[in-house]
Design an enzyme around this catalytic site. Sequence first.
Site, mmCIF file in Angstrom:
data_model
loop_
_atom_site.group_PDB
_atom_site.id
_atom_site.type_symbol
_atom_site.label_atom_id
_atom_site.label_comp_id
_atom_site.label_asym_id
_atom_site.label_seq_id
_atom_site.Cartn_x
_atom_site.Cartn_y
_atom_site.Cartn_z
ATOM 1 N N ASP A 54 14.253 -18.581 7.155
ATOM 2 C CA ASP A 54 14.908 -17.413 7.735
ATOM 3 C C ASP A 54 14.422 -16.139 7.055
ATOM 4 O O ASP A 54 14.095 -16.138 5.861
ATOM 5 C CB ASP A 54 16.425 -17.514 7.572
ATOM 6 C CG ASP A 54 17.049 -18.465 8.570
ATOM 7 O OD1 ASP A 54 16.431 -18.719 9.607
ATOM 8 O OD2 ASP A 54 18.177 -18.943 8.314
ATOM 9 N N ARG B 169 10.056 -17.733 14.919
ATOM 10 C CA ARG B 169 11.302 -17.391 15.619
ATOM 11 C C ARG B 169 11.374 -15.865 15.656
ATOM 12 O O ARG B 169 11.396 -15.216 14.614
ATOM 13 C CB ARG B 169 12.521 -17.957 14.889
ATOM 14 C CG ARG B 169 13.854 -17.558 15.543
ATOM 15 C CD ARG B 169 15.028 -17.862 14.625
ATOM 16 N NE ARG B 169 15.099 -19.272 14.320
ATOM 17 C CZ ARG B 169 15.607 -19.756 13.191
ATOM 18 N NH1 ARG B 169 16.036 -18.932 12.247
ATOM 19 N NH2 ARG B 169 15.654 -21.054 12.981
#
Length: 305
Positions: free
Chosen positions: A132, A182
């Site tokens: 992330d 992402r």
Amino acid sequence: MEAISKNFFLYLSNNKVLDRLAKRFGTRFGADKIVGGETFSQAIPLIKQLNHDGLQVTVDHLGEFVESEAESRKRSQECIETIQAIAHHQLNSEVSLKLTSLGLDISKEIVMENMERILQEAERHDITVTIDMEDSTRCGATIEIYKALKEKYRNLGTVIQAYLHRSHEDVEELHAYDPYLRLVKGAYKESGKVAFVDKPEVDANLKRLIKKNLLNGHYTAIASHDDAIIKFTKELVKEHGISKDHFEFQMLYGMRNQTQYDLLKEGYTVRVYMPYGDDWYGYFMRRLAERPANIAFAIKGIFSK
């Protein structure tokens, strides 16, 4: 008014006193609607149901800003155990993690050692791990760590935030690494010196990044609840003949459920981002900041029995 609400909840997300209170009182203040549980075992039945319905999942053990080496090793071991549980229960799930939970703010050596242990276990079970992205001060270090690890590990992704000015260059630089990215808008409070502050600019940049990474030939996760972004992606892949197995839509657990199932019926891959853990407070506040409608989750949680 919406900007004031966003800034207010982003400010609260960094309040350590409220964070400690949140851990004491648990997830009943509405967070249980968007968090899979306080332990991974609590999340397993939810993941099984999502898988049964045709949805794929990525799980994230909530927690960031670890300050001790011992705590970082504990977090890495928890991640390894989650990977083992995913394999044992045959769940269709990936793993997402934050480098600050593994020692990024302590030293590069510690975070690399922890990531190596995690990725070795993930490789044994053929499970993808996504790093992330956190705030802009840690973006450069995260990108560099991703590049170093991607040279050795295949099933590894990371996140690019469209509101950062640097993101276009990051996507271009990562092209050589065949990245699994992402792409998101971004959820941290940032200065106008490093980030776009107006929503139309962020939206336009996200579209540019989606187009760039897909046309570069790399698997792309479009992580957005925005109908305009979803429509743009559908039209883009149709125009360029991009196969549906070369990208996926990602959405947060507990949000826009009907849209998730509608996309699934249309034949798209949909992955649900499901966080779990008792360190849910910062994540919850950032979700409230992103979308004022989410405040209803909190109000319902407070007053429901």
